[in-house]
Scaffold this motif. Sequence first.
Motif, PDB file in Angstrom:
ATOM      1  N   ARG A 174       0.833  -1.188   0.000  1.00 55.69           N
ATOM      2  CA  ARG A 174       0.000   0.000   0.000  1.00 55.69           C
ATOM      3  C   ARG A 174       0.873   1.246   0.000  1.00 55.69           C
ATOM      4  NH1 ARG A 174      -5.387  -0.538   1.488  1.00 55.69           N
ATOM      5  NH2 ARG A 174      -5.977  -2.682   1.938  1.00 55.69           N
ATOM      6  N   CYS A 175       0.383   2.273  -0.619  1.00 54.82           N
ATOM      7  CA  CYS A 175       1.094   3.539  -0.663  1.00 54.82           C
ATOM      8  C   CYS A 175       0.832   4.273   0.642  1.00 54.82           C
ATOM      9  CB  CYS A 175       0.606   4.373  -1.848  1.00 54.82           C
ATOM     10  SG  CYS A 175       1.323   5.996  -1.882  1.00 54.82           S
ATOM     11  N   PHE A 176       1.887   4.834   1.228  1.00 51.13           N
ATOM     12  CA  PHE A 176       1.689   5.451   2.528  1.00 51.13           C
ATOM     13  C   PHE A 176       1.321   6.925   2.426  1.00 51.13           C
ATOM     14  CE2 PHE A 176       2.211   1.689   4.453  1.00 51.13           C
ATOM     15  CZ  PHE A 176       2.468   1.730   5.805  1.00 51.13           C
ATOM     16  N   THR A 177       1.247   7.453   1.229  1.00 48.84           N
ATOM     17  CA  THR A 177       0.857   8.854   1.116  1.00 48.84           C
ATOM     18  C   THR A 177      -0.521   9.034   0.483  1.00 48.84           C
ATOM     19  OG1 THR A 177       2.222   8.854  -0.845  1.00 48.84           O
ATOM     20  CG2 THR A 177       3.126   9.915   1.094  1.00 48.84           C
ATOM     21  N   CYS A 178      -0.963   8.060  -0.301  1.00 47.02           N
ATOM     22  CA  CYS A 178      -2.234   8.246  -1.001  1.00 47.02           C
ATOM     23  C   CYS A 178      -3.351   7.474  -0.301  1.00 47.02           C
ATOM     24  CB  CYS A 178      -2.147   7.762  -2.436  1.00 47.02           C
ATOM     25  SG  CYS A 178      -0.608   8.176  -3.228  1.00 47.02           S
ATOM     26  N   PHE A 179      -4.537   7.992  -0.484  1.00 43.47           N
ATOM     27  CA  PHE A 179      -5.692   7.351   0.111  1.00 43.47           C
ATOM     28  C   PHE A 179      -6.742   7.075  -0.953  1.00 43.47           C
ATOM     29  CE2 PHE A 179      -3.794   9.288   3.781  1.00 43.47           C
ATOM     30  CZ  PHE A 179      -4.009   8.357   4.772  1.00 43.47           C
ATOM     31  N   ASP A 180      -7.530   6.057  -0.709  1.00 48.39           N
ATOM     32  CA  ASP A 180      -8.659   5.754  -1.576  1.00 48.39           C
ATOM     33  C   ASP A 180      -9.925   6.316  -0.961  1.00 48.39           C
ATOM     34  OD1 ASP A 180      -7.840   4.515  -3.794  1.00 48.39           O
ATOM     35  OD2 ASP A 180      -7.892   2.499  -2.968  1.00 48.39           O
ATOM     36  N   CYS A 181     -10.800   6.760  -1.841  1.00 46.87           N
ATOM     37  CA  CYS A 181     -12.109   7.196  -1.351  1.00 46.87           C
ATOM     38  C   CYS A 181     -12.874   5.951  -0.902  1.00 46.87           C
ATOM     39  CB  CYS A 181     -12.862   7.911  -2.464  1.00 46.87           C
ATOM     40  SG  CYS A 181     -14.546   8.291  -2.043  1.00 46.87           S
ATOM     41  N   PRO A 182     -13.362   5.919   0.312  1.00 44.70           N
ATOM     42  CA  PRO A 182     -14.080   4.723   0.749  1.00 44.70           C
ATOM     43  C   PRO A 182     -15.469   4.631   0.121  1.00 44.70           C
ATOM     44  CG  PRO A 182     -14.102   6.368   2.463  1.00 44.70           C
ATOM     45  CD  PRO A 182     -13.285   6.932   1.352  1.00 44.70           C
ATOM     46  N   ASN A 183     -15.889   5.703  -0.503  1.00 42.59           N
ATOM     47  CA  ASN A 183     -17.232   5.740  -1.075  1.00 42.59           C
ATOM     48  C   ASN A 183     -17.238   5.232  -2.509  1.00 42.59           C
ATOM     49  OD1 ASN A 183     -19.922   6.311  -1.111  1.00 42.59           O
ATOM     50  ND2 ASN A 183     -19.640   8.427  -1.737  1.00 42.59           N
ATOM     51  N   CYS A 184     -16.288   5.726  -3.328  1.00 45.20           N
ATOM     52  CA  CYS A 184     -16.303   5.330  -4.741  1.00 45.20           C
ATOM     53  C   CYS A 184     -14.977   4.769  -5.196  1.00 45.20           C
ATOM     54  CB  CYS A 184     -16.703   6.517  -5.615  1.00 45.20           C
ATOM     55  SG  CYS A 184     -15.454   7.794  -5.658  1.00 45.20           S
ATOM     56  N   PHE A 185     -13.977   4.648  -4.300  1.00 41.81           N
ATOM     57  CA  PHE A 185     -12.681   3.994  -4.552  1.00 41.81           C
ATOM     58  C   PHE A 185     -11.773   4.768  -5.495  1.00 41.81           C
ATOM     59  CE2 PHE A 185     -16.012   0.602  -4.358  1.00 41.81           C
ATOM     60  CZ  PHE A 185     -15.983   0.523  -2.969  1.00 41.81           C
ATOM     61  N   HIS A 186     -12.062   6.037  -5.732  1.00 41.81           N
ATOM     62  CA  HIS A 186     -11.102   6.847  -6.455  1.00 41.81           C
ATOM     63  C   HIS A 186     -10.059   7.369  -5.462  1.00 41.81           C
ATOM     64  CE1 HIS A 186     -13.949   6.666  -9.662  1.00 41.81           C
ATOM     65  NE2 HIS A 186     -13.108   7.285 -10.455  1.00 41.81           N
ATOM     66  N   THR A 187      -8.980   7.908  -6.008  1.00 36.27           N
ATOM     67  CA  THR A 187      -7.954   8.443  -5.123  1.00 36.27           C
ATOM     68  C   THR A 187      -8.423   9.779  -4.556  1.00 36.27           C
ATOM     69  OG1 THR A 187      -6.434   7.490  -6.692  1.00 36.27           O
ATOM     70  CG2 THR A 187      -5.490   8.823  -4.967  1.00 36.27           C
ATOM     71  N   LEU A 188      -8.165   9.961  -3.284  1.00 41.46           N
ATOM     72  CA  LEU A 188      -8.576  11.212  -2.653  1.00 41.46           C
ATOM     73  C   LEU A 188      -7.537  12.295  -2.926  1.00 41.46           C
ATOM     74  CD1 LEU A 188      -9.700   9.885   0.814  1.00 41.46           C
ATOM     75  CD2 LEU A 188     -11.158  10.783  -0.955  1.00 41.46           C
ATOM     76  N   SER A 189      -7.989  13.523  -2.991  1.00 41.17           N
ATOM     77  CA  SER A 189      -7.074  14.634  -3.188  1.00 41.17           C
ATOM     78  C   SER A 189      -7.091  15.488  -1.926  1.00 41.17           C
ATOM     79  CB  SER A 189      -7.507  15.495  -4.360  1.00 41.17           C
ATOM     80  OG  SER A 189      -8.083  14.696  -5.344  1.00 41.17           O
ATOM     81  N   VAL A 190      -5.981  16.180  -1.730  1.00 47.46           N
ATOM     82  CA  VAL A 190      -5.883  17.036  -0.559  1.00 47.46           C
ATOM     83  C   VAL A 190      -6.426  18.408  -0.930  1.00 47.46           C
ATOM     84  CG1 VAL A 190      -4.320  18.024   1.123  1.00 47.46           C
ATOM     85  CG2 VAL A 190      -3.856  15.785   0.178  1.00 47.46           C
ATOM     86  N   ARG A 191      -7.286  18.930  -0.115  1.00 52.01           N
ATOM     87  CA  ARG A 191      -7.797  20.281  -0.349  1.00 52.01           C
ATOM     88  C   ARG A 191      -7.439  21.150   0.840  1.00 52.01           C
ATOM     89  NH1 ARG A 191     -12.996  21.586  -3.349  1.00 52.01           N
ATOM     90  NH2 ARG A 191     -11.473  23.092  -4.064  1.00 52.01           N
ATOM     91  N   ALA A 192      -7.255  22.394   0.545  1.00 54.99           N
ATOM     92  CA  ALA A 192      -6.850  23.317   1.597  1.00 54.99           C
ATOM     93  C   ALA A 192      -7.914  24.378   1.798  1.00 54.99           C
ATOM     94  CB  ALA A 192      -5.534  23.981   1.231  1.00 54.99           C
ATOM     95  N   THR A 193      -8.096  24.766   3.022  1.00 49.37           N
ATOM     96  CA  THR A 193      -8.962  25.904   3.305  1.00 49.37           C
ATOM     97  C   THR A 193      -8.227  26.827   4.242  1.00 49.37           C
ATOM     98  OG1 THR A 193      -9.960  24.571   5.017  1.00 49.37           O
ATOM     99  CG2 THR A 193     -11.233  24.891   2.996  1.00 49.37           C
ATOM    100  N   THR A 194      -8.454  28.090   4.076  1.00 53.12           N
ATOM    101  CA  THR A 194      -7.872  29.055   5.000  1.00 53.12           C
ATOM    102  C   THR A 194      -8.958  29.429   5.982  1.00 53.12           C
ATOM    103  OG1 THR A 194      -7.063  29.918   2.935  1.00 53.12           O
ATOM    104  CG2 THR A 194      -6.211  30.915   4.911  1.00 53.12           C
ATOM    105  N   ARG A 195      -8.582  29.339   7.189  1.00 51.84           N
ATOM    106  CA  ARG A 195      -9.596  29.629   8.203  1.00 51.84           C
ATOM    107  C   ARG A 195      -8.914  30.394   9.332  1.00 51.84           C
ATOM    108  NH1 ARG A 195     -11.378  24.743  11.469  1.00 51.84           N
ATOM    109  NH2 ARG A 195     -11.787  23.807   9.445  1.00 51.84           N
TER     110      ARG A 195
END
Lengths: 183, 422
Positions: B15-36
């Motif tokens: 398994r890749c230790f940096t990437c994640f799979d979407c548990p809903n549709c099994f696509h790769t998840l992307s990192v999103r940023a928000t400023t708060r």
Amino acid sequence: MATSSHGKDVRISQGAVVCMDCKLEGPITVGPRTVIHPKACITAEGGPIIIGENNIFEEQCVIKHKLDGETKGRPQTLNIGSNNVFEVGCIVLSKAIGDNNIFEAKSFVGPDVEVGHGCIIGAGVSLQLPEKLPDNVIVTGSQYNRTIAADRPPPQTLQLDFLTKVLPNYHHLRRPKDRPNVL
Amino acid sequence: MEHLPSAEAKMKKNRCFTCFDCPNCFHTLSVRATTRSLDDSQPKTSSKHYYLACFFCRWTTRDVGIPDQVAATGNWPVKENPHQELLTSFLDHYKIVAMRERSEKEKKPFVLRRGYTSYTEKFGLTNMIARKRAGLPSLPLAGKDINPANLPAITPCVASETVEPLSDTFFTEPPDLTKITTISQRHANPMLQAVSTSGLHPQHRHFYIKRSLRCRSCEHNVSKPEYNPGSIKFKIQLAAYYHMPEIRVMTFEPLMAGRSCEIILKLTNPTLHLTSLQFSPPAKNNKGGSVEVVSGDPPKKSIDVPQPVVVEGVNSKIELPICPVVLPPRDDAAEYDDTGDTHNFQDDPKIVVWRKGNKAAVKFIITPDDGLQPGTDVIFSFALEYGYVNTMQTVEVKQPQRAEMQVNVFIAPGKILGAIEE
């Protein structure tokens, strides 16, 4: 003006960006800060269409308001809310569209579907049966899996700002008409 | 994509230790940023927060209450297997059992040889072999005791009679399908198997690997199973793709039973030598050539599926171009040349409708047989003769050889749309 086919009954509010090359037919009111890309097609056959604020209509999207058999030809107004995104090539024939919806590329929404608020119709999804979509529903994938999101998708403010800045550089626009605000 | 030797990949449980799979549709998840802003009282001290989102189904880690991370690479919390301890105890136990059995097996052949100890000094037997001969465990086990009494204790699983009863509303309330996970979602994470969507948790992405592929006749490895994406080349570059003219269906008219229709095929010369193509009716007993099947959709089916394709009956007549078509050699630089073709081919515009570089579009006329039902696949065939220059150097022949090759081509462009109305 060869391709511009909009009649006198298209009203464009201040701050809206409507490209010349799009097809607007019938009585259509475009709300402020709404962006309509070239080659978008909006037809109001069955009555006027009133488009709210901050909507994005991308290229090749088709919004059609057809005559309804039930109303015996009496015109019905199609209200499109605010912060909706109609992505490339989507076809929306719906009779009611709320706020914050996203119609992804190549999606199809039939005439008997009522779209609420915050709905996301995924790429390629085709909804044809009569139903009322619950709020914040997400329909995606080839199996049209449905989930309910916790909250509405955020409005595309950055994208809107960018489009309103960039589109006038490369396209002729339709100017909002200077006339008193009476219907 | 990562460059990894297989041993390391195994250590990381593939398994890749940096990437994640979407548990809903099994696509790769992307990192999103928000400023708060951290505090309402101090609007200036804002910090970036990161969460994972699936761009396809719009699932986010916020949906299931995973807190946002301060770093983009994230130390994303990974849900531990609830049965982890039990499983590791089983694993330890059976590892030792396996080792004991192995050492016992190794002991047997040496039972007869006794009195070896006197030789150890003479021949300088290593410590390792001496241990082995003595029936002692080899070094990896040296620290551990393999006494049967000292096996790590395992608690056997016990089937329980009592099952938690279903809630009273289970049969009376309609299920909310949007909140219940699907079978595939549960199977994607077998240790958790969340029942409701709120229990879904991102998982580390599985590594992709190339499928191992061997030649059917000589059993050479054509494509090795490797994690390294840098070497995507085939091990042996003898695939027909590099040597035979490629045939693709460009366009065709609607297919009607009994009516002739035009079909345009795009022919590409992949070799570095000029070749001339001729078309003739399919040869009946063509043993020398191979059979290439190009189907309308998907076009490269014959390469994806290593199984030999069964060719069904041909059900159309074909009108072949009489004159040969010359294809210039492949030139990689020509792809970027917009000045137009320098080749002056005297083509019959009725046959060659388009030409650029090493590609030419050739028009054929096919007539599906009368009486074909709408929906049946149309299949037509012809024999393709082409000149081929063999550049492979052998001991006897150093010079490139020219040869005329002939292959039967079967094409199934589509289905019958309807019959002609008369």
